[in-house]
Write a protein that holds these residues in place. Structure first.
Motif, PDB file in Angstrom:
ATOM      1  N   PRO A   1      70.084 -11.107  -6.213  1.00 31.60           N
ATOM      2  CA  PRO A   1      70.463 -10.742  -7.322  1.00 31.60           C
ATOM      3  C   PRO A   1      71.514 -12.457  -7.626  1.00 31.60           C
ATOM      4  O   PRO A   1      71.768 -13.381  -6.497  1.00 31.60           O
ATOM      5  CB  PRO A   1      71.007  -9.631  -6.756  1.00 31.60           C
ATOM      6  N   TRP A   2      72.344 -12.114  -8.782  1.00 30.06           N
ATOM      7  CA  TRP A   2      73.297 -12.600  -9.077  1.00 30.06           C
ATOM      8  C   TRP A   2      75.132 -12.917  -8.583  1.00 30.06           C
ATOM      9  O   TRP A   2      75.541 -13.154  -8.635  1.00 30.06           O
ATOM     10  CB  TRP A   2      73.775 -13.605 -10.734  1.00 30.06           C
TER      11      TRP A   2
ATOM     12  N   GLU B   1      67.449 -15.177 -11.968  1.00 31.51           N
ATOM     13  CA  GLU B   1      67.476 -16.245 -13.288  1.00 31.51           C
ATOM     14  C   GLU B   1      68.991 -16.905 -14.043  1.00 31.51           C
ATOM     15  O   GLU B   1      69.295 -18.517 -14.108  1.00 31.51           O
ATOM     16  CB  GLU B   1      66.798 -16.151 -13.951  1.00 31.51           C
TER      17      GLU B   1
ATOM     18  N   SER C   1      68.533  -3.785  -9.154  1.00 31.80           N
ATOM     19  CA  SER C   1      68.640  -2.592 -10.298  1.00 31.80           C
ATOM     20  C   SER C   1      67.331  -1.910  -8.808  1.00 31.80           C
ATOM     21  O   SER C   1      66.864  -2.335  -8.973  1.00 31.80           O
ATOM     22  CB  SER C   1      68.626  -3.063 -11.201  1.00 31.80           C
TER      23      SER C   1
ATOM     24  N   PHE D   1      63.959  -6.832  -1.573  1.00 38.24           N
ATOM     25  CA  PHE D   1      64.401  -6.744  -2.906  1.00 38.24           C
ATOM     26  C   PHE D   1      66.295  -6.248  -3.309  1.00 38.24           C
ATOM     27  O   PHE D   1      66.380  -5.346  -2.482  1.00 38.24           O
ATOM     28  CB  PHE D   1      63.980  -6.341  -3.943  1.00 38.24           C
ATOM     29  N   THR D   2      66.507  -7.044  -3.520  1.00 36.80           N
ATOM     30  CA  THR D   2      67.699  -6.949  -3.967  1.00 36.80           C
ATOM     31  C   THR D   2      68.752  -6.132  -5.537  1.00 36.80           C
ATOM     32  O   THR D   2      68.528  -7.885  -6.037  1.00 36.80           O
ATOM     33  CB  THR D   2      69.191  -7.247  -3.294  1.00 36.80           C
TER      34      THR D   2
ATOM     35  N   ALA E   1      59.358 -11.662 -13.881  1.00 38.41           N
ATOM     36  CA  ALA E   1      57.960 -10.328 -14.141  1.00 38.41           C
ATOM     37  C   ALA E   1      56.540 -10.923 -13.352  1.00 38.41           C
ATOM     38  O   ALA E   1      55.961 -10.050 -12.403  1.00 38.41           O
ATOM     39  CB  ALA E   1      58.024 -10.270 -15.108  1.00 38.41           C
TER      40      ALA E   1
ATOM     41  N   ILE F   1      63.057 -11.131  -3.185  1.00 39.43           N
ATOM     42  CA  ILE F   1      63.746 -10.891  -4.701  1.00 39.43           C
ATOM     43  C   ILE F   1      65.450 -11.305  -4.880  1.00 39.43           C
ATOM     44  O   ILE F   1      65.503  -9.756  -3.766  1.00 39.43           O
ATOM     45  CB  ILE F   1      63.295 -10.040  -5.633  1.00 39.43           C
TER      46      ILE F   1
ATOM     47  N   PRO G   1      65.295 -16.208  -6.527  1.00 41.91           N
ATOM     48  CA  PRO G   1      66.589 -15.856  -6.754  1.00 41.91           C
ATOM     49  C   PRO G   1      67.037 -15.628  -8.486  1.00 41.91           C
ATOM     50  O   PRO G   1      65.820 -15.806  -8.825  1.00 41.91           O
ATOM     51  CB  PRO G   1      67.036 -17.025  -6.592  1.00 41.91           C
TER      52      PRO G   1
ATOM     53  N   GLY H   1      57.383 -11.125  -9.198  1.00 46.74           N
ATOM     54  CA  GLY H   1      57.308  -9.988  -8.650  1.00 46.74           C
ATOM     55  C   GLY H   1      55.909  -9.067  -8.800  1.00 46.74           C
ATOM     56  O   GLY H   1      55.355  -8.402  -7.727  1.00 46.74           O
TER      57      GLY H   1
HETATM   58  P1  ADP Z   1      70.090  -6.944 -12.187  1.00 49.13           P
HETATM   59  O1  ADP Z   1      70.477  -5.819 -13.330  1.00 49.13           O
HETATM   60  O2  ADP Z   1      71.604  -6.689 -11.358  1.00 49.13           O
HETATM   61  O3  ADP Z   1      70.067  -8.447 -13.193  1.00 49.13           O
HETATM   62  P2  ADP Z   1      67.454  -7.063 -11.960  1.00 49.13           P
HETATM   63  O4  ADP Z   1      66.932  -5.594 -11.484  1.00 49.13           O
HETATM   64  O5  ADP Z   1      66.941  -7.399 -13.615  1.00 49.13           O
HETATM   65  O6  ADP Z   1      69.425  -6.734 -11.828  1.00 49.13           O
HETATM   66  O7  ADP Z   1      67.647  -8.134 -11.187  1.00 49.13           O
HETATM   67  C1  ADP Z   1      67.536  -8.401 -10.076  1.00 49.13           C
HETATM   68  C2  ADP Z   1      66.393  -9.580  -9.005  1.00 49.13           C
HETATM   69  O8  ADP Z   1      65.365  -9.127  -9.655  1.00 49.13           O
HETATM   70  C3  ADP Z   1      66.823 -11.034 -10.055  1.00 49.13           C
HETATM   71  O9  ADP Z   1      66.373 -12.032  -9.168  1.00 49.13           O
HETATM   72  C4  ADP Z   1      65.586 -10.493 -11.527  1.00 49.13           C
HETATM   73  O10 ADP Z   1      65.685 -11.676 -11.365  1.00 49.13           O
HETATM   74  C5  ADP Z   1      65.001  -9.446 -11.073  1.00 49.13           C
HETATM   75  N1  ADP Z   1      64.064  -8.803 -11.631  1.00 49.13           N
HETATM   76  C6  ADP Z   1      63.778  -8.171 -12.532  1.00 49.13           C
HETATM   77  N2  ADP Z   1      63.041  -7.900 -13.740  1.00 49.13           N
HETATM   78  C7  ADP Z   1      62.279  -8.212 -12.878  1.00 49.13           C
HETATM   79  C8  ADP Z   1      60.753  -8.025 -12.465  1.00 49.13           C
HETATM   80  N3  ADP Z   1      60.200  -6.826 -13.796  1.00 49.13           N
HETATM   81  N4  ADP Z   1      60.073  -8.145 -11.874  1.00 49.13           N
HETATM   82  C9  ADP Z   1      60.168  -8.903 -10.143  1.00 49.13           C
HETATM   83  N5  ADP Z   1      61.672  -9.329 -10.274  1.00 49.13           N
HETATM   84  C10 ADP Z   1      62.505  -9.000 -10.888  1.00 49.13           C
END
Ligand code: ADP
Length: 473
Positions: free
Chosen positions: A141-142, A169, A221, A218-219, A201, A139, A167, A204
């Motif tokens: 990030p942007w 969204e 939050s 994973f990269t 979600a 997974i 990737p 994941g």
């Molecule tokens: P940010 O706040 O930097 O967008 P996120 O952790 O929300 O950080 O996003 C980083 C990646 O994790 C993105 O690809 C996002 O789609 C994904 N992501 C966010 N929530 C989930 C989840 N519940 N399960 C799997 N991947 C997730």
């Protein structure tokens, strides 16, 4: 979506917007649990033959992907800027950095060595093999949407793993372009699979629940990283996590404050502050404070905010309006608690930028621990400056964070540099250096910033299991 070598051509889609203009840049198919399961099946079927290839063959394909990515750098950079917002110059640098991981891991593929060990028994021999972990669920990030792909794809492919990648969204289009390059370079069907989704979600969840996925990378939050780590623990999956940060940037009394301010202005506003290694707390020795602030303010007020496609732009938009609101809230909170606003502090007032997610580069002085910005990751163009008086105090303050990714120190003394390097509890320390990253160097954090390393000699280890053979002879 690319599943088992076939590009998806039917079904619901979601739109991708340019954060500089609000215009629609394109669409991506909206995948979910079913597509993820199909992608895992494809990766699982492809694993025996891909892991059974010679490392030389895998390296050759990665070399070819590297060449194609470099050849198409301009085209990729243009897409990256439109989808993510960063200035073209930065998009070119990121695309080269992305290609560098393909080259580095093409070379590392051939250096997955085992070991022959001495045994305490005369009739025994030990042999250690390192084998690919299997199917990887990734997974990304942007904020660095192309380099974070190859930082995972490169080592996974080099090690002999197959992979499913989702990737962010906000940035699926650059991922599609990257997967097309890998496919063209000769990666066999099913070895790499791409699932784009507006809701991450279910993807994941499927990575966690499907027993065929043996590793998650994973990269993103810290909150999502911790959720994935908990789930990975349930099935004892390998996991590596690159999460948030709250980097201290320390300007010692023996530093050149002008040189330090130049570094601070460059690194803080890179990618509009949307980097996990972006300085979040700038501790400046009181004796250096005035010259540092004057130089920083001069430099920051000259930064050109705008659409990244304009070559004059130094600072692009934030990823979306929610990100702007978060930054504005931190700045408001800091000012309410006594911070001094030296420049910026508001959304861009330029009429040409009204449809984009722009916030002016901002400097706050007199920041203190009561402010949100002191502990919360900002992920935006705000430099928060704090004066300090004592070396021991500043080391304690710098380390007093849940995060542990990057730290920066400016000093002209070798012994001060060494002391800080050893005392700071972070995975990466830049000493008079604002860019302590490269494909050949291990990137990663400790504490709430995650676990595991990407790039460097260590990067491929995350995709390998160690197997011991004991032979009685
Ligand atoms: P940010 O706040 O930097 O967008 P996120 O952790 O929300 O950080 O996003 C980083 C990646 O994790 C993105 O690809 C996002 O789609 C994904 N992501 C966010 N929530 C989930 C989840 N519940 N399960 C799997 N991947 C997730």
């Amino acid at each position: 979506m690319l599943i088992g070598g076939h590009w998806h051509d039917d079904g619901p889609k979601f739109a991708v917007f340019n954060p500089a203009t609000g215009d629609r840049v394109g669409d991506a198919f909206d995948g979910g649990a079913a597509e993820t399961a199909a992608a895992i099946s494809a990766a699982s079927s492809a694993f025996p033959s891909w892991s059974g290839q010679t490392a030389f063959k895998r390296a050759e394909i990665l070399h070819q992907a590297y060449r194609l990515m470099v050849e198409r750098k301009e085209e990729l950079a243009q897409l990256l800027t439109q989808e993510q917002g960063k200035p073209l110059r930065a998009a070119r640098v990121e695309t080269q950095y992305a290609a560098d991981f393909l080259l580095w891991f093409a070379e590392q593929a051939k250096r997955v060595y085992g070991d022959i060990l001495p045994s305490p028994r005369v009739d025994q021999r030990f042999m250690v093999l390192r084998q690919p972990v299997g199917v990887v669920g990734a997974i990304t990030p942007w904020n660095y949407p192309i380099s974070m792909l190859t930082r995972k794809l490169g080592p996974a492919l080099a090690a002999g793993c197959t992979i499913v990648l989702k990737p962010a969204e906000a940035t699926p289009l650059i991922a599609i372009a990257t997967f097309r390059i890998l496919q063209e370079a000769g990666v066999p069907d099913g070895v790499i699979n791409l699932v784009t989704a507006s809701d991450p979600a279910p993807v994941g969840k499927m990575y966690l629940e499907d027993k065929r996925v043996r590793k998650i990378t994973f990269t993103g939050s810290t909150a999502v990283g911790k959720m994935l780590a908990r789930g990975a623990g349930e099935h004892m999956k390998r996991i590596s996590l690159e999460l948030g940060g709250h980097a201290p940037f320390i300007v010692c009394k023996d530093a050149d404050p002008i040189y330090a301010a130049k570094g601070a202005a460059a690194v803080k506003f890179l990618n509009t502050g949307q980097a996990c290694i972006s300085p979040n707390r700038m501790y400046v020795h009181r004796s250096a404070l005035q010259p540092f602030l004057t130089e920083l303010t001069n430099r920051v007020s000259r930064l050109t905010v705008g659409n990244g496609l304009d070559e004059k732009t130094g600072v692009g938009p934030l990823i979306n309006n929610a990100a702007v609101d978060k930054v504005a809230n931190q700045v408001r909170d800091a000012v309410d608690h006594g911070a001094e606003l030296l420049c910026g502090g508001e959304r861009s007032s330029n009429a040409e930028l009204v449809n984009g997610s722009f916030y002016e580069p901002t400097i706050l002085a007199n920041v203190n621990p009561d402010m949100l910005i002191y502990t919360e990751e900002t992920f935006g163009p705000v430099a928060a400056v704090i004066a300090y008086d004592d070396d021991d105090d500043v080391i304690a303050m710098a380390n007093d964070t849940a995060y542990g990714l990057a730290a920066y120190v400016y000093t002209n003394s070798l012994s001060t540099a060494m002391r800080y390097f050893e005392a700071l509890r972070f995975g990466i320390v830049g000493i008079n250096d604002i860019n302590p990253t490269a494909a050949a160097a291990p990137f990663g954090g400790i504490k709430d910033s995650g676990m595991g390393r990407e790039g460097g000699r260590e990067g491929i280890d995350e995709y390998l299991d160690t197997k011991l053979g004991g032979f009685s002879i």
